[in-house]
Structure formats: C-alpha cells, structure tokens
Design a protein around this motif. Structure first.
Motif, PDB file in Angstrom:
ATOM      1  N   TYR A 200       0.846  -1.184   0.000  1.00  0.00           N
ATOM      2  CA  TYR A 200       0.000   0.000   0.000  1.00  0.00           C
ATOM      3  C   TYR A 200       0.885   1.240   0.000  1.00  0.00           C
ATOM      4  O   TYR A 200       1.931   1.262   0.647  1.00  0.00           O
ATOM      5  CB  TYR A 200      -0.911   0.019   1.228  1.00  0.00           C
ATOM      6  CG  TYR A 200      -2.040  -0.970   1.100  1.00  0.00           C
ATOM      7  CD1 TYR A 200      -3.295  -0.559   0.680  1.00  0.00           C
ATOM      8  CD2 TYR A 200      -1.843  -2.313   1.364  1.00  0.00           C
ATOM      9  CE1 TYR A 200      -4.328  -1.472   0.536  1.00  0.00           C
ATOM     10  CE2 TYR A 200      -2.863  -3.229   1.217  1.00  0.00           C
ATOM     11  CZ  TYR A 200      -4.102  -2.801   0.804  1.00  0.00           C
ATOM     12  OH  TYR A 200      -5.116  -3.702   0.651  1.00  0.00           O
ATOM     13  N   GLU A 201       0.446   2.251  -0.729  1.00  0.00           N
ATOM     14  CA  GLU A 201       1.155   3.518  -0.780  1.00  0.00           C
ATOM     15  C   GLU A 201       0.505   4.465   0.228  1.00  0.00           C
ATOM     16  O   GLU A 201      -0.699   4.686   0.177  1.00  0.00           O
ATOM     17  CB  GLU A 201       1.063   4.097  -2.191  1.00  0.00           C
ATOM     18  CG  GLU A 201       1.849   5.360  -2.380  1.00  0.00           C
ATOM     19  CD  GLU A 201       1.771   5.832  -3.800  1.00  0.00           C
ATOM     20  OE1 GLU A 201       2.626   5.425  -4.607  1.00  0.00           O
ATOM     21  OE2 GLU A 201       0.848   6.598  -4.112  1.00  0.00           O
ATOM     22  N   ILE A 202       1.310   4.974   1.142  1.00  0.00           N
ATOM     23  CA  ILE A 202       0.837   5.900   2.166  1.00  0.00           C
ATOM     24  C   ILE A 202       1.348   7.288   1.801  1.00  0.00           C
ATOM     25  O   ILE A 202       2.553   7.480   1.636  1.00  0.00           O
ATOM     26  CB  ILE A 202       1.372   5.525   3.567  1.00  0.00           C
ATOM     27  CG1 ILE A 202       1.096   4.052   3.886  1.00  0.00           C
ATOM     28  CG2 ILE A 202       0.824   6.461   4.629  1.00  0.00           C
ATOM     29  CD1 ILE A 202      -0.347   3.678   4.000  1.00  0.00           C
ATOM     30  N   THR A 203       0.448   8.244   1.660  1.00  0.00           N
ATOM     31  CA  THR A 203       0.826   9.622   1.376  1.00  0.00           C
ATOM     32  C   THR A 203       0.479  10.465   2.590  1.00  0.00           C
ATOM     33  O   THR A 203      -0.679  10.507   3.012  1.00  0.00           O
ATOM     34  CB  THR A 203       0.085  10.167   0.136  1.00  0.00           C
ATOM     35  OG1 THR A 203       0.350   9.300  -0.970  1.00  0.00           O
ATOM     36  CG2 THR A 203       0.528  11.576  -0.201  1.00  0.00           C
TER      37      THR A 203
ATOM     38  N   ALA B 141      -1.100   0.092  11.694  1.00  0.00           N
ATOM     39  CA  ALA B 141      -0.202   0.832  12.580  1.00  0.00           C
ATOM     40  C   ALA B 141       0.044   2.244  12.047  1.00  0.00           C
ATOM     41  O   ALA B 141       0.108   3.203  12.821  1.00  0.00           O
ATOM     42  CB  ALA B 141       1.127   0.094  12.736  1.00  0.00           C
ATOM     43  N   VAL B 142       0.161   2.392  10.737  1.00  0.00           N
ATOM     44  CA  VAL B 142       0.358   3.712  10.137  1.00  0.00           C
ATOM     45  C   VAL B 142      -0.868   4.589  10.381  1.00  0.00           C
ATOM     46  O   VAL B 142      -0.747   5.758  10.755  1.00  0.00           O
ATOM     47  CB  VAL B 142       0.651   3.588   8.619  1.00  0.00           C
ATOM     48  CG1 VAL B 142       0.605   4.941   7.938  1.00  0.00           C
ATOM     49  CG2 VAL B 142       1.990   2.918   8.386  1.00  0.00           C
ATOM     50  N   ILE B 143      -2.050   4.014  10.209  1.00  0.00           N
ATOM     51  CA  ILE B 143      -3.291   4.776  10.433  1.00  0.00           C
ATOM     52  C   ILE B 143      -3.405   5.182  11.897  1.00  0.00           C
ATOM     53  O   ILE B 143      -3.749   6.328  12.208  1.00  0.00           O
ATOM     54  CB  ILE B 143      -4.516   3.950   9.988  1.00  0.00           C
ATOM     55  CG1 ILE B 143      -4.495   3.770   8.470  1.00  0.00           C
ATOM     56  CG2 ILE B 143      -5.813   4.607  10.449  1.00  0.00           C
ATOM     57  CD1 ILE B 143      -5.507   2.772   7.951  1.00  0.00           C
TER      58      ILE B 143
ATOM     59  N   PRO C 150       4.391  16.024  -0.978  1.00  0.00           N
ATOM     60  CA  PRO C 150       3.931  15.102   0.069  1.00  0.00           C
ATOM     61  C   PRO C 150       4.921  13.966   0.266  1.00  0.00           C
ATOM     62  O   PRO C 150       5.608  13.546  -0.662  1.00  0.00           O
ATOM     63  CB  PRO C 150       2.600  14.586  -0.460  1.00  0.00           C
ATOM     64  CG  PRO C 150       2.581  14.896  -1.904  1.00  0.00           C
ATOM     65  CD  PRO C 150       3.534  16.016  -2.142  1.00  0.00           C
ATOM     66  N   ASP C 151       5.003  13.478   1.492  1.00  0.00           N
ATOM     67  CA  ASP C 151       5.862  12.350   1.841  1.00  0.00           C
ATOM     68  C   ASP C 151       5.108  11.076   1.488  1.00  0.00           C
ATOM     69  O   ASP C 151       4.004  10.853   1.978  1.00  0.00           O
ATOM     70  CB  ASP C 151       6.189  12.406   3.335  1.00  0.00           C
ATOM     71  CG  ASP C 151       7.163  11.337   3.773  1.00  0.00           C
ATOM     72  OD1 ASP C 151       7.820  10.731   2.912  1.00  0.00           O
ATOM     73  OD2 ASP C 151       7.270  11.114   4.989  1.00  0.00           O
ATOM     74  N   VAL C 152       5.683  10.250   0.626  1.00  0.00           N
ATOM     75  CA  VAL C 152       5.031   9.026   0.172  1.00  0.00           C
ATOM     76  C   VAL C 152       5.895   7.838   0.566  1.00  0.00           C
ATOM     77  O   VAL C 152       7.099   7.826   0.336  1.00  0.00           O
ATOM     78  CB  VAL C 152       4.822   9.038  -1.354  1.00  0.00           C
ATOM     79  CG1 VAL C 152       4.164   7.753  -1.820  1.00  0.00           C
ATOM     80  CG2 VAL C 152       4.011  10.244  -1.782  1.00  0.00           C
ATOM     81  N   ARG C 153       5.259   6.842   1.179  1.00  0.00           N
ATOM     82  CA  ARG C 153       5.950   5.620   1.607  1.00  0.00           C
ATOM     83  C   ARG C 153       5.157   4.415   1.132  1.00  0.00           C
ATOM     84  O   ARG C 153       3.953   4.499   0.945  1.00  0.00           O
ATOM     85  CB  ARG C 153       6.044   5.555   3.134  1.00  0.00           C
ATOM     86  CG  ARG C 153       6.538   6.808   3.781  1.00  0.00           C
ATOM     87  CD  ARG C 153       7.975   6.698   4.150  1.00  0.00           C
ATOM     88  NE  ARG C 153       8.470   8.002   4.598  1.00  0.00           N
ATOM     89  CZ  ARG C 153       9.085   8.196   5.728  1.00  0.00           C
ATOM     90  NH1 ARG C 153       9.259   7.211   6.563  1.00  0.00           N
ATOM     91  NH2 ARG C 153       9.551   9.385   6.026  1.00  0.00           N
ATOM     92  N   THR C 154       5.839   3.296   0.985  1.00  0.00           N
ATOM     93  CA  THR C 154       5.182   2.047   0.626  1.00  0.00           C
ATOM     94  C   THR C 154       5.335   1.076   1.786  1.00  0.00           C
ATOM     95  O   THR C 154       6.428   0.918   2.321  1.00  0.00           O
ATOM     96  CB  THR C 154       5.820   1.442  -0.647  1.00  0.00           C
ATOM     97  OG1 THR C 154       5.718   2.407  -1.701  1.00  0.00           O
ATOM     98  CG2 THR C 154       5.111   0.174  -1.062  1.00  0.00           C
ATOM     99  N   VAL C 155       4.204   0.482   2.194  1.00  0.00           N
ATOM    100  CA  VAL C 155       4.225  -0.459   3.315  1.00  0.00           C
ATOM    101  C   VAL C 155       3.474  -1.724   2.929  1.00  0.00           C
ATOM    102  O   VAL C 155       2.652  -1.723   2.022  1.00  0.00           O
ATOM    103  CB  VAL C 155       3.598   0.146   4.595  1.00  0.00           C
ATOM    104  CG1 VAL C 155       4.349   1.382   5.047  1.00  0.00           C
ATOM    105  CG2 VAL C 155       2.135   0.467   4.395  1.00  0.00           C
ATOM    106  N   GLU C 156       3.765  -2.801   3.661  1.00  0.00           N
ATOM    107  CA  GLU C 156       3.042  -4.048   3.454  1.00  0.00           C
ATOM    108  C   GLU C 156       1.689  -3.972   4.145  1.00  0.00           C
ATOM    109  O   GLU C 156       1.487  -3.172   5.064  1.00  0.00           O
ATOM    110  CB  GLU C 156       3.849  -5.218   4.000  1.00  0.00           C
ATOM    111  CG  GLU C 156       5.111  -5.473   3.208  1.00  0.00           C
ATOM    112  CD  GLU C 156       5.881  -6.680   3.700  1.00  0.00           C
ATOM    113  OE1 GLU C 156       5.375  -7.417   4.579  1.00  0.00           O
ATOM    114  OE2 GLU C 156       6.993  -6.885   3.207  1.00  0.00           O
ATOM    115  N   VAL C 157       0.784  -4.823   3.749  1.00  0.00           N
ATOM    116  CA  VAL C 157      -0.581  -4.804   4.263  1.00  0.00           C
ATOM    117  C   VAL C 157      -0.622  -4.882   5.794  1.00  0.00           C
ATOM    118  O   VAL C 157      -1.449  -4.235   6.428  1.00  0.00           O
ATOM    119  CB  VAL C 157      -1.432  -5.915   3.608  1.00  0.00           C
ATOM    120  CG1 VAL C 157      -0.962  -7.284   4.027  1.00  0.00           C
ATOM    121  CG2 VAL C 157      -2.905  -5.723   3.913  1.00  0.00           C
TER     122      VAL C 157
END
Length: 65
Positions: free
Chosen positions: A12-15, A35-37, A23-30
């Motif tokens: 998933y791409e987190i912006t 935890a990011v939210i 914007p800061d964009v990161r990629t994380v696993e499902v």
C-alpha cells in the motif's frame, strides 16, 4: 518472473498530506497499514492510503539526503 517469496505480498502507498510542498510518500506491506493509520490519528496527521498497482522502485542513490 516473480520471486515466490514476493507472491501474495500486498503493498500500500501511504501519502502523508500537509508535510510541505511535496507530500511524503511511503510504501508499506498490508500488515503495517493499521499501525500507520493509528500513528497518524494519534498525531493529528492526514494520510491517504492506496493499494499499489506496481512494485516500489529502488531508491535513486543520487537523491539521498
């Protein structure tokens, strides 16, 4: 050809919104999305979560800070 260890891994791409002109964009696993939210909510941050449709590209060593 896809490596068997990479099959089934959803990314998933987190912006992070409002972090500056870019914007800061990161990629994380499902498994990391919840935890990011939670972290964003605890710190009053706005984020956009989108499923990735392509694998993340390798970081360009010339663009490192």
């Amino acid at each position: 050809m896809t490596n068997s260890s990479e099959e089934g891994v959803r990314l998933y791409e987190i912006t992070y919104l409002g972090t500056g002109p870019e914007p800061d964009v990161r990629t994380v696993e499902v498994g990391e999305v919840a935890a990011v939210i939670e972290y964003a909510g605890e710190h009053g941050m706005q984020i956009l979560v989108r499923p990735c449709t392509r694998p993340p590209q390798e970081a360009d060593p010339r663009k490192e800070n």
